[in-house]
Design a protein around this motif. Structure first.
Motif, PDB file in Angstrom:
ATOM      1  N   LEU A 199      -2.562  65.602 -56.597  1.00 51.15           N
ATOM      2  CA  LEU A 199      -3.624  66.411 -57.168  1.00 51.15           C
ATOM      3  C   LEU A 199      -4.995  65.916 -56.730  1.00 51.15           C
ATOM      4  O   LEU A 199      -6.006  66.530 -57.047  1.00 51.15           O
ATOM      5  N   MET A 200      -5.001  64.802 -56.042  1.00 50.09           N
ATOM      6  CA  MET A 200      -6.224  64.292 -55.429  1.00 50.09           C
ATOM      7  C   MET A 200      -5.812  63.373 -54.287  1.00 50.09           C
ATOM      8  O   MET A 200      -4.666  62.924 -54.227  1.00 50.09           O
ATOM      9  N   ALA A 201      -6.743  63.135 -53.398  1.00 51.62           N
ATOM     10  CA  ALA A 201      -6.452  62.289 -52.240  1.00 51.62           C
ATOM     11  C   ALA A 201      -6.168  60.862 -52.694  1.00 51.62           C
ATOM     12  O   ALA A 201      -6.793  60.356 -53.629  1.00 51.62           O
TER      13      ALA A 201
ATOM     14  N   TYR B 175      -4.664  57.774 -65.420  1.00 57.07           N
ATOM     15  CA  TYR B 175      -4.820  59.193 -65.128  1.00 57.07           C
ATOM     16  C   TYR B 175      -5.074  59.426 -63.636  1.00 57.07           C
ATOM     17  O   TYR B 175      -4.446  60.288 -63.016  1.00 57.07           O
ATOM     18  N   LEU B 176      -5.953  58.640 -63.054  1.00 56.51           N
ATOM     19  CA  LEU B 176      -6.232  58.786 -61.628  1.00 56.51           C
ATOM     20  C   LEU B 176      -5.003  58.458 -60.784  1.00 56.51           C
ATOM     21  O   LEU B 176      -4.715  59.133 -59.790  1.00 56.51           O
ATOM     22  N   GLU B 177      -4.263  57.421 -61.177  1.00 54.97           N
ATOM     23  CA  GLU B 177      -3.044  57.070 -60.449  1.00 54.97           C
ATOM     24  C   GLU B 177      -2.029  58.209 -60.517  1.00 54.97           C
ATOM     25  O   GLU B 177      -1.370  58.530 -59.519  1.00 54.97           O
ATOM     26  N   CYS B 178      -1.898  58.826 -61.685  1.00 57.86           N
ATOM     27  CA  CYS B 178      -0.989  59.958 -61.833  1.00 57.86           C
ATOM     28  C   CYS B 178      -1.399  61.095 -60.911  1.00 57.86           C
ATOM     29  O   CYS B 178      -0.563  61.684 -60.215  1.00 57.86           O
ATOM     30  N   ARG B 179      -2.693  61.410 -60.890  1.00 58.27           N
ATOM     31  CA  ARG B 179      -3.178  62.507 -60.039  1.00 58.27           C
ATOM     32  C   ARG B 179      -2.892  62.222 -58.572  1.00 58.27           C
ATOM     33  O   ARG B 179      -2.518  63.124 -57.827  1.00 58.27           O
ATOM     34  N   MET B 180      -3.038  60.966 -58.155  1.00 61.02           N
ATOM     35  CA  MET B 180      -2.759  60.624 -56.761  1.00 61.02           C
ATOM     36  C   MET B 180      -1.266  60.725 -56.468  1.00 61.02           C
ATOM     37  O   MET B 180      -0.866  61.227 -55.416  1.00 61.02           O
TER      38      MET B 180
ATOM     39  N   VAL C  33     -14.155  67.329 -55.652  1.00 64.34           N
ATOM     40  CA  VAL C  33     -13.461  68.559 -55.995  1.00 64.34           C
ATOM     41  C   VAL C  33     -11.999  68.379 -55.605  1.00 64.34           C
ATOM     42  O   VAL C  33     -11.690  68.008 -54.479  1.00 64.34           O
ATOM     43  N   PHE C  34     -11.112  68.638 -56.530  1.00 59.93           N
ATOM     44  CA  PHE C  34      -9.699  68.526 -56.258  1.00 59.93           C
ATOM     45  C   PHE C  34      -8.961  69.548 -57.116  1.00 59.93           C
ATOM     46  O   PHE C  34      -9.519  70.079 -58.070  1.00 59.93           O
ATOM     47  N   PRO C  35      -7.718  69.864 -56.791  1.00 57.73           N
ATOM     48  CA  PRO C  35      -6.990  70.906 -57.522  1.00 57.73           C
ATOM     49  C   PRO C  35      -6.853  70.594 -59.010  1.00 57.73           C
ATOM     50  O   PRO C  35      -6.681  69.450 -59.406  1.00 57.73           O
ATOM     51  N   LEU C  36      -6.927  71.649 -59.795  1.00 65.34           N
ATOM     52  CA  LEU C  36      -6.689  71.497 -61.225  1.00 65.34           C
ATOM     53  C   LEU C  36      -5.211  71.268 -61.456  1.00 65.34           C
ATOM     54  O   LEU C  36      -4.367  71.644 -60.646  1.00 65.34           O
ATOM     55  N   ASP C  37      -4.884  70.682 -62.573  1.00 66.98           N
ATOM     56  CA  ASP C  37      -3.500  70.364 -62.912  1.00 66.98           C
ATOM     57  C   ASP C  37      -2.875  71.551 -63.648  1.00 66.98           C
ATOM     58  O   ASP C  37      -2.592  71.485 -64.837  1.00 66.98           O
ATOM     59  N   HIS C  38      -2.657  72.652 -62.940  1.00 63.58           N
ATOM     60  CA  HIS C  38      -2.114  73.863 -63.553  1.00 63.58           C
ATOM     61  C   HIS C  38      -0.706  73.654 -64.102  1.00 63.58           C
ATOM     62  O   HIS C  38      -0.309  74.305 -65.066  1.00 63.58           O
ATOM     63  N   MET C  39       0.056  72.768 -63.503  1.00 67.55           N
ATOM     64  CA  MET C  39       1.435  72.519 -63.933  1.00 67.55           C
ATOM     65  C   MET C  39       1.514  71.449 -65.024  1.00 67.55           C
ATOM     66  O   MET C  39       2.585  71.092 -65.460  1.00 67.55           O
TER      67      MET C  39
END
Length: 99
Positions: free
Chosen positions: A68-70, A59-64, A22-28
């Protein structure tokens, strides 16, 4: 009836968030481009995720990067030495086909 009640459970315990999953949604919409590339690849690739692993990794690298994720080592997420060997062999195969 249970001791916690029908609406709300035991109010004395604090909920503990899960460690993973579970991690924050990408609202922005910080990683929309990477997400769209991945989804487009899935559509054109017949929804076979193996063909789109490079987009999944981006995508995962961007979120990190955007918190947006650990942050984790990519090998822990399935992108270890085996993944690198698979992608390099696929690139070599594509180069041979083009020649």
């Amino acid at each position: 009836m249970s001791a916690g009640g029908a609406f709300g459970g035991n109010r004395g315990l604090r909920p503990v968030p899960p460690e993973k999953g579970v991690f924050p949604l990408d609202h922005m919409h910080l990683c929309d481009l990477e997400k769209k590339e991945y989804l487009s690849c899935l559509k054109t690739g017949g929804h076979q995720s193996e063909k789109c692993r490079q987009f999944s990794k981006k995508y995962l690298e961007c979120r990190m990067e955007k918190n947006l994720m650990a942050k984790q080592d990519m090998s822990e997420l399935g992108f270890g030495k085996q993944y690198e060997a698979e992608t390099s062999s696929e690139e070599n195969k594509d180069e041979r086909i083009e020649k």
